[in-house]
Design a protein around this motif. Structure first.
Motif, PDB file in Angstrom:
ATOM      1  N   LYS A   1       0.838  -1.220   0.000  1.00  6.77           N
ATOM      2  CA  LYS A   1       0.000   0.000   0.000  1.00  6.77           C
ATOM      3  C   LYS A   1       0.863   1.255   0.000  1.00  6.77           C
ATOM      4  N   LEU A   2       1.912   1.222   0.807  1.00  7.32           N
ATOM      5  CA  LEU A   2       2.819   2.376   0.885  1.00  7.32           C
ATOM      6  C   LEU A   2       3.420   2.687  -0.486  1.00  7.32           C
ATOM      7  N   LEU A   3       3.846   1.636  -1.205  1.00  2.00           N
ATOM      8  CA  LEU A   3       4.459   1.849  -2.522  1.00  2.00           C
ATOM      9  C   LEU A   3       3.416   2.271  -3.558  1.00  2.00           C
ATOM     10  N   ALA A   4       2.194   1.719  -3.420  1.00  2.00           N
ATOM     11  CA  ALA A   4       1.142   2.059  -4.385  1.00  2.00           C
ATOM     12  C   ALA A   4       0.720   3.516  -4.235  1.00  2.00           C
ATOM     13  N   LYS A   5       0.728   3.979  -3.001  1.00  2.00           N
ATOM     14  CA  LYS A   5       0.245   5.332  -2.709  1.00  2.00           C
ATOM     15  C   LYS A   5       1.290   6.417  -3.031  1.00  2.00           C
ATOM     16  N   ALA A   6       2.561   6.076  -2.854  1.00  2.00           N
ATOM     17  CA  ALA A   6       3.618   7.102  -2.949  1.00  2.00           C
ATOM     18  C   ALA A   6       3.761   7.627  -4.379  1.00  2.00           C
ATOM     19  N   LYS A   7       4.083   8.919  -4.496  1.00  2.00           N
ATOM     20  CA  LYS A   7       4.323   9.519  -5.815  1.00  2.00           C
ATOM     21  C   LYS A   7       5.754   9.253  -6.280  1.00  2.00           C
TER      22      LYS A   7
ATOM     23  N   PHE B   1      12.006   2.749   1.126  1.00  2.00           N
ATOM     24  CA  PHE B   1      12.042   1.291   1.234  1.00  2.00           C
ATOM     25  C   PHE B   1      13.517   0.914   1.255  1.00  2.00           C
ATOM     26  N   THR B   2      13.967   0.312   2.344  1.00  2.00           N
ATOM     27  CA  THR B   2      15.391  -0.040   2.454  1.00  2.00           C
ATOM     28  C   THR B   2      15.534  -1.543   2.611  1.00  2.00           C
ATOM     29  N   ILE B   3      16.502  -2.109   1.899  1.00  2.00           N
ATOM     30  CA  ILE B   3      16.774  -3.546   2.044  1.00  2.00           C
ATOM     31  C   ILE B   3      18.274  -3.786   1.850  1.00  2.00           C
ATOM     32  N   GLY B   4      18.844  -4.662   2.659  1.00  2.00           N
ATOM     33  CA  GLY B   4      20.229  -5.077   2.451  1.00  2.00           C
ATOM     34  C   GLY B   4      21.250  -3.965   2.560  1.00  2.00           C
ATOM     35  N   SER B   5      20.996  -2.983   3.421  1.00  2.00           N
ATOM     36  CA  SER B   5      21.971  -1.911   3.652  1.00  2.00           C
ATOM     37  C   SER B   5      21.480  -1.057   4.817  1.00  2.00           C
ATOM     38  N   ASP B   6      22.322  -0.108   5.204  1.00  3.10           N
ATOM     39  CA  ASP B   6      21.985   0.680   6.387  1.00  3.10           C
ATOM     40  C   ASP B   6      22.253   2.168   6.149  1.00  3.10           C
ATOM     41  N   PRO B   7      21.382   2.825   5.348  1.00  2.00           N
ATOM     42  CA  PRO B   7      21.617   4.255   5.086  1.00  2.00           C
ATOM     43  C   PRO B   7      21.580   5.088   6.365  1.00  2.00           C
TER      44      PRO B   7
ATOM     45  N   ASP C   1       6.889   7.886   5.196  1.00  2.00           N
ATOM     46  CA  ASP C   1       6.531   6.493   5.455  1.00  2.00           C
ATOM     47  C   ASP C   1       7.697   5.614   5.004  1.00  2.00           C
ATOM     48  N   SER C   2       8.003   4.599   5.799  1.00  2.00           N
ATOM     49  CA  SER C   2       9.227   3.860   5.475  1.00  2.00           C
ATOM     50  C   SER C   2       9.159   2.406   5.934  1.00  2.00           C
ATOM     51  N   VAL C   3       9.851   1.568   5.186  1.00  2.00           N
ATOM     52  CA  VAL C   3       9.987   0.140   5.514  1.00  2.00           C
ATOM     53  C   VAL C   3      11.462  -0.196   5.492  1.00  2.00           C
ATOM     54  N   CYS C   4      11.913  -0.951   6.480  1.00  2.00           N
ATOM     55  CA  CYS C   4      13.297  -1.411   6.492  1.00  2.00           C
ATOM     56  C   CYS C   4      13.284  -2.935   6.594  1.00  2.00           C
ATOM     57  N   ILE C   5      13.860  -3.595   5.597  1.00  2.00           N
ATOM     58  CA  ILE C   5      13.924  -5.067   5.604  1.00  2.00           C
ATOM     59  C   ILE C   5      15.352  -5.444   5.961  1.00  2.00           C
ATOM     60  N   ASP C   6      15.548  -6.001   7.129  1.00  2.00           N
ATOM     61  CA  ASP C   6      16.909  -6.281   7.592  1.00  2.00           C
ATOM     62  C   ASP C   6      16.849  -7.279   8.745  1.00  2.00           C
ATOM     63  N   PRO C   7      17.737  -8.276   8.745  1.00  2.00           N
ATOM     64  CA  PRO C   7      17.727  -9.216   9.880  1.00  2.00           C
ATOM     65  C   PRO C   7      18.139  -8.552  11.193  1.00  2.00           C
ATOM     66  N   HIS C   8      18.897  -7.466  11.103  1.00  2.00           N
ATOM     67  CA  HIS C   8      19.392  -6.803  12.313  1.00  2.00           C
ATOM     68  C   HIS C   8      18.524  -5.598  12.685  1.00  2.00           C
TER      69      HIS C   8
ATOM     70  N   GLY D   1      15.750   1.789  13.116  1.00  2.00           N
ATOM     71  CA  GLY D   1      15.410   2.683  14.223  1.00  2.00           C
ATOM     72  C   GLY D   1      14.622   3.909  13.804  1.00  2.00           C
ATOM     73  N   VAL D   2      14.787   4.361  12.538  1.00  2.00           N
ATOM     74  CA  VAL D   2      14.024   5.545  12.094  1.00  2.00           C
ATOM     75  C   VAL D   2      12.888   5.160  11.143  1.00  2.00           C
ATOM     76  N   SER D   3      12.691   3.855  10.907  1.00  2.00           N
ATOM     77  CA  SER D   3      11.651   3.428   9.958  1.00  2.00           C
ATOM     78  C   SER D   3      10.332   3.171  10.677  1.00  2.00           C
ATOM     79  N   LYS D   4       9.231   3.215   9.896  1.00  2.00           N
ATOM     80  CA  LYS D   4       7.904   2.963  10.482  1.00  2.00           C
ATOM     81  C   LYS D   4       7.639   1.468  10.590  1.00  2.00           C
ATOM     82  N   LEU D   5       8.183   0.702   9.630  1.00  2.00           N
ATOM     83  CA  LEU D   5       8.009  -0.756   9.663  1.00  2.00           C
ATOM     84  C   LEU D   5       9.377  -1.420   9.544  1.00  2.00           C
ATOM     85  N   HIS D   6       9.639  -2.375  10.434  1.00  2.00           N
ATOM     86  CA  HIS D   6      10.876  -3.157  10.347  1.00  2.00           C
ATOM     87  C   HIS D   6      10.495  -4.610  10.085  1.00  2.00           C
ATOM     88  N   VAL D   7      10.999  -5.145   8.973  1.00  2.00           N
ATOM     89  CA  VAL D   7      10.702  -6.540   8.636  1.00  2.00           C
ATOM     90  C   VAL D   7      11.990  -7.362   8.767  1.00  2.00           C
TER      91      VAL D   7
END
Ligand code: SF4
Length: 437
Positions: A79-85, A342-348, A364-371, A377-383
């Motif tokens: 939804k976040l990606l669909a909504k974002a411009k 949307f962040t994955i596999g790195s730590d900006p 709005d933000s998603v962070c996909i990371d095992p750690h 810490g600054v994202s809305k969703l951590h997966v």
């Protein structure tokens, strides 16, 4: 217990492929790691840490986290990606090529800006390669042939700890039977690093003067006039190094962020590649970037297959545009153009300037990371996801562009998804939301 051999270390671009991992008989516990360096070992052992997050977490209004299911997390992300411009999808360098490929498909549907960590490390190298090409080789050729090794603006003793023992300095190769004794090492670095301490010659260059020294070496090769001092190095020393480089049978220039991110940026690499070409008039020379994240090279490859460009791709108009400096992540964030991250596999969160990190925290933000990371810490969703190369396999590219299949050595915690599984869930949902077949 059982021992799994020939395991690939999924930490740095050296992708050591001789790691041995001891696991419990049921394959659920990773007990010991042999042959990897200390940072590689930690990567494997982190998968077993007791404080590991194993369920997606959504930030609540009061700042606390609420655990949610992977299905809910995939819904939220789609939804976040669909909504974002103008969503920014950043990272990719510590995940496998299969996940990168699905991620790029998502980016295309979402009309996102898609970027990998090359934007803050070897992106300048990629621009230089597009300018004048890259005479390169494999690490196997370096091991077997290289009797002249230059490390320019990099410190493998710390950043790629087994690079020197497996490929570049110490191993005995086919034509380098005496190992280190067969090779001459030149290090160019303003700091006296642990790598520089091992060098036959350390050129302690003035910070940011790489371009001048590279050109001076090209001039010295031809025996032409030089000023008394260039970039803080006396002319005699430059001539001495030019003679060392010319007198080898096979040489290799490895370079790192000390030169890609210093003054002149991609033009430094243009000059380094030109030096390599010049050296080939006397003997055989190659040049290779010291890539950091274990699959940053793979991300560039997958971007190039799917978009035609290796990083900083803007898909907001429905087709790929490439304009680093304009379409690269930090620039987009600093201009306030991004409305979802949307962040994955790195730590900006750890590596971007603070003003860019503040922008990530705003949208709005998603962070996909095992750690748990500064980015989570600054994202809305951590997966949290399974560790690539430890709890799931997948293809990745070594720094010399050799593709290698990582191995799964241990089971992830029950119910945990891999990057590929989670991205596929997001992709399916996004297609439905956007009405894409
Ligand atoms: Fe892993 Fe790099 Fe160390 Fe090799 S040098 S074990 S790939 S971290």
């Amino acid at each position: 217990t059982k021992v799994i051999t020939d395991v690939i270390c999924p930490f740095c671009g050296t992708l050591c492929d001789d790691v041995e991992v001891t696991v419990s008989d049921d394959g659920k516990k990773l007990l010991e790691v042999a042959n990897a360096c200390v940072i590689g070992t930690e990567k494997f052992l982190h998968s077993q840490s007791s404080d590991r997050v194993t369920k997606p977490r959504l930030r609540q209004e009061d700042g606390s986290w609420k655990e949610i299911s992977y299905e809910e997390a995939a819904d939220y992300t789609a939804k976040l990606l669909a909504k974002a411009k103008k969503p920014l999808m950043y990272g990719w360098s510590s995940t496998n090529c299969e996940a990168q490929s699905v991620g790029n498909e998502i980016a295309e549907i979402a009309k996102a800006c898609c970027d990998n960590t090359a934007a803050v490390c070897h992106g300048t190298t990629l621009i230089a390669v597009q300018d004048i090409g890259l005479p390169s080789c494999t690490l196997g050729e370096v091991k077997n042939r290289a009797d002249r090794v230059i490390f320019w603006g990099c410190n493998p003793a710390h950043a790629h700890p087994r690079h020197m023992s497996r490929y570049s300095i110490f191993p005995r190769g086919f034509f380098t039977g005496k190992g280190q004794m067969s090779r001459k090492l030149v290090v160019v670095d303003p700091r006296c690093t642990d790598t520089a301490k091992m060098a036959d010659v350390h050129l302690q260059i003035e910070q940011g003067r790489d371009y001048e020294l590279l050109d001076a070496l090209r001039v010295a090769l031809k025996g032409e006039w030089l000023p008394d001092v260039v970039a803080g190095i006396p002319a005699e020393k430059i001539r001495e190094v030019a003679d060392i480089l010319k007198s080898g049978r096979f040489g290799i220039i490895f370079f790192g962020m000390g030169v890609t991110q210093s003054l002149s940026k991609n033009h430094n690499i243009d000059a380094a590649i030109a030096l390599t070409k010049d050296l080939n008039e006397y003997t055989k020379y190659s040049i290779m970037p010291m890539r950091g994240h274990y699959n940053v090279t793979g991300s560039g490859e997958v971007f190039a297959w799917q978009f035609g460009f290796p990083y900083s791709v803007d898909l907001t108009r429905g087709f790929a545009r490439y304009n680093p400096g304009d379409s690269s992540s930090i620039d987009l964030l600093l201009r306030g153009e991004v409305d979802a991250m949307f962040t994955i596999g790195s730590d900006p969160g750890a590596h971007f300037p603070i003003s860019a990190v503040k922008q990530i925290a705003k949208v709005d933000s998603v962070c996909i990371d095992p750690h748990m990371t500064p980015t989570s810490g600054v994202s809305k969703l951590h997966v949290p996801v399974a560790f690539n190369g430890v709890e799931t396999g997948g293809n990745c590219y070594r720094m010399d562009n050799v593709p290698i299949d990582c191995r799964k050595v241990v089971e992830p915690p029950e119910g945990m998804k891999t990057d590929l599984e989670f991205l596929t869930m997001v992709c399916d949902r996004l297609k439905k939301l956007k009405g894409v077949a």
